[in-house]
Design a protein around this motif. Sequence first.
Motif: not given
Length: 99
Positions: A75-99
């Motif tokens: 979660s932390d590296p994913l949030l950091e990557a998003a923030r580096t790209a200019g996305i104001e992400a505050t939390a990370c939630r992981v879901r599983v695909t329904q397919a």
Amino acid sequence: MAQNDLKNLLSPCSEGALGSLVRRARELGELTNLLSRALPEEFTGAIVAANVRENGELVVIAASSAWASRLRYESDPLLEAARTAGIEATACRVRVTQA
């Protein structure tokens, strides 16, 4: 419908509803690729899709429940990557695909 009419209809430059839909789909695809590249190579194929909700929550869709478990630890590296790209992400939630 003529081929040129269809191209114009699906153009991201179009001002209509389909143009904005195409732009949004591209943005989500770019976000998904950005997050995938932020992880080690062993995570290739783990992320199916990603989105950022209005409240700043980064939602990552995992390919399986096993991948979801592993991605939750990233979660932390994913949030950091998003923030580096200019996305104001505050939390990370992981879901599983329904397919």
